[in-house]
Design a protein around this motif. Sequence first.
Motif, short mmCIF file in Angstrom:
data_model
loop_
_atom_site.label_atom_id
_atom_site.label_comp_id
_atom_site.label_asym_id
_atom_site.label_seq_id
_atom_site.Cartn_x
_atom_site.Cartn_y
_atom_site.Cartn_z
N THR A 190 0.85 -1.19 0.00
CA THR A 190 0.00 0.00 0.00
C THR A 190 0.89 1.23 0.00
O THR A 190 1.64 1.46 0.95
N VAL A 191 0.80 2.00 -1.07
CA VAL A 191 1.57 3.25 -1.20
C VAL A 191 0.58 4.40 -1.09
O VAL A 191 -0.37 4.49 -1.86
N ALA A 192 0.80 5.26 -0.11
CA ALA A 192 -0.09 6.39 0.11
C ALA A 192 0.46 7.65 -0.54
O ALA A 192 1.67 7.88 -0.54
N ILE A 193 -0.46 8.45 -1.10
CA ILE A 193 -0.11 9.78 -1.61
C ILE A 193 -0.95 10.78 -0.82
O ILE A 193 -2.19 10.73 -0.86
N VAL A 194 -0.30 11.66 -0.08
CA VAL A 194 -1.01 12.60 0.78
C VAL A 194 -0.65 14.03 0.41
O VAL A 194 0.40 14.30 -0.15
N GLY A 195 -1.54 14.94 0.77
CA GLY A 195 -1.30 16.35 0.51
C GLY A 195 -2.59 17.12 0.59
O GLY A 195 -3.69 16.55 0.68
N GLU A 196 -2.48 18.43 0.54
CA GLU A 196 -3.66 19.29 0.59
C GLU A 196 -4.46 19.20 -0.70
O GLU A 196 -3.97 18.69 -1.72
N VAL B 211 4.49 12.46 0.17
CA VAL B 211 3.82 13.72 0.50
C VAL B 211 3.96 14.66 -0.69
O VAL B 211 5.07 14.93 -1.15
N MET B 212 2.80 15.19 -1.17
CA MET B 212 2.81 16.09 -2.32
C MET B 212 2.41 17.50 -1.92
O MET B 212 1.54 17.69 -1.07
N SER B 213 3.04 18.46 -2.56
CA SER B 213 2.70 19.87 -2.39
C SER B 213 2.97 20.58 -3.70
O SER B 213 4.04 20.40 -4.31
N ALA B 214 1.99 21.36 -4.15
CA ALA B 214 2.12 22.15 -5.38
C ALA B 214 2.56 21.28 -6.56
O ALA B 214 3.38 21.69 -7.38
N GLY B 215 2.03 20.06 -6.63
CA GLY B 215 2.29 19.19 -7.77
C GLY B 215 3.54 18.34 -7.68
O GLY B 215 3.77 17.51 -8.55
N ARG B 216 4.33 18.52 -6.63
CA ARG B 216 5.59 17.78 -6.49
C ARG B 216 5.60 16.90 -5.24
O ARG B 216 4.96 17.23 -4.25
N ILE B 217 6.34 15.80 -5.30
CA ILE B 217 6.59 15.00 -4.10
C ILE B 217 7.71 15.68 -3.32
O ILE B 217 8.82 15.85 -3.82
#
Length: 545
Positions: free
Chosen positions: A321-327, A505-511
């Motif tokens: 399980t790979v999670a992608i998180v962010g606003e 963790v992603m922010s503004a389109g980037r990890i």
Amino acid sequence: MIPAASGAVPLLSIENLSIHFETVRGTVSAVKDVTFQLEAGRRLAVVGESGSGKSTTASAVHRLLPPNAKVEGSIRLDGEEITTMSTSRILRLRGREVGYVPQDPLSNLNPVQRIGKQLMHAIRVGSPSLSHDELRTQAIDALDRVGIPQPARRIDQFPHEFSGGMRQRALIAMGMACRPRLLIADEPTSALDVTVQRRVLDLIDDLTREQGTALLFITHDLGLAAERADDVVVMKLGEVVERGTAEQVLSAPKGAYTRELLAAAPNLTSARLVDAAPPEAAPILELEAATKIFGHRTLTGKDNRIIAAEGVSLTVSPGETVAIVGESGSGKSTTARMILGLEVPTSGTVRFDGASLARLGHAGRFAYRAEVQPVFQNPYASLDPRFTIGQSIREPLDVHRRGTPAERKARVAELLGLVSLDPQVATRFPHELSGGQRQRVAIARALALSPKVIVLDEAVSALDVVVQAQILKLLVSLQRELGLAYIFVSHDLAVVRQISHRVHVMSAGRIVESGSPEELFAAPKDPYTAALIEAIPGYAVAPGV
């Protein structure tokens, strides 16, 4: 009844409220003899799982129940009886005196009207003399206050051009537009990430303090109830089972049901649900420097491009399980859509079993869609309301021509059992199921073609804590049994910590940071990750809960 402050007259008084619905299958009692009061300037959280009657109670205050509802008892706003109020009076009441923020933004925004026009209409209700330019200025300011980026540009967009979190923020701006005396917020932040959630709730708190506005806060999030409410009412199966101040109810719960809700709510000390990371294996899915840009440069040189995802690289192995998180707006859902083949990367590569999606022909893409299946956030929107549950689950089998009609029918029954639903559910329609049941149906449909990868895009964010805990345990059980790989897209870091093996963790389109949950939550390296963790609502759990 929650005691009123000395000498205080309640702004909202609900006494012996019962609500019944007349249906073709008989009378359904949704609310049973509910009584509570809310004073001006106070914040009352009504907490309970799906089907507890909390949203029905809130809808009765605003007179938004369907025609087949029968209301008994009393609902008074500042001494004025709402249940017998004239239609003209209730129309004047809505928006001006009682604001409302519903849960589902997709079904509560007009899809053919720009966001600005809808928000300006809400502002005009309370300020009919404002000019168009003044309304537009206030609308832009309202969008800015609830955290929508570039509000002067976004105001001219349509709801489908907003992310789910941005649509919810627009609804909050509309509900608060006239600065009402009472604000009913029905799960107002369930679709928001933790940082935006905090900003929005801080804004609601400011309104409460400055204007003396009372807040009726419907939620299944115990952390938010403890952090934001003065008083708490706990409902189960239409009845109030516990009430008191937030500290009393959540720190020293008296009822078994309240303790169950507290135990089900994930936090940063909850036990992890997954086993250790699976043995190293060749990745089944890879993203390499995947970038997605929407829009283009005009002939006049104006840059209308939006970089939704930039240089995203990640791998997923079988059983992981790979999670992608962010606003909201961080690019996580765009990344998921590139993985699903619903968006073609502007540059970069998506590979499945070593083969690039860009090089697959029509037949190859058709086969790929059977191997990588989605489960979206809103199960009601994911299911055709005209199809029975059995038809919805069978549809992928029909499209891919798997088995005979008899085998497909048997497979539907097998899948319903796999997600712990009675096979008889196959004859029912989506509106006849609860939110948790619909999400189980969405998972069953995703499993129909025996995929290797399932992309879960905010698949549990709209569920109450009890149902959410059940769905998470179901997902872990299915992964162990079937060897599934999950891509778990979420803004809820407490849930991510429970269910994931690796986190991006992603922010503004980037990890901006990657690692195991243990590494990220114990010692985040990036300030953005630290800010996300710090914004998670917390609460004290009573000993023994």
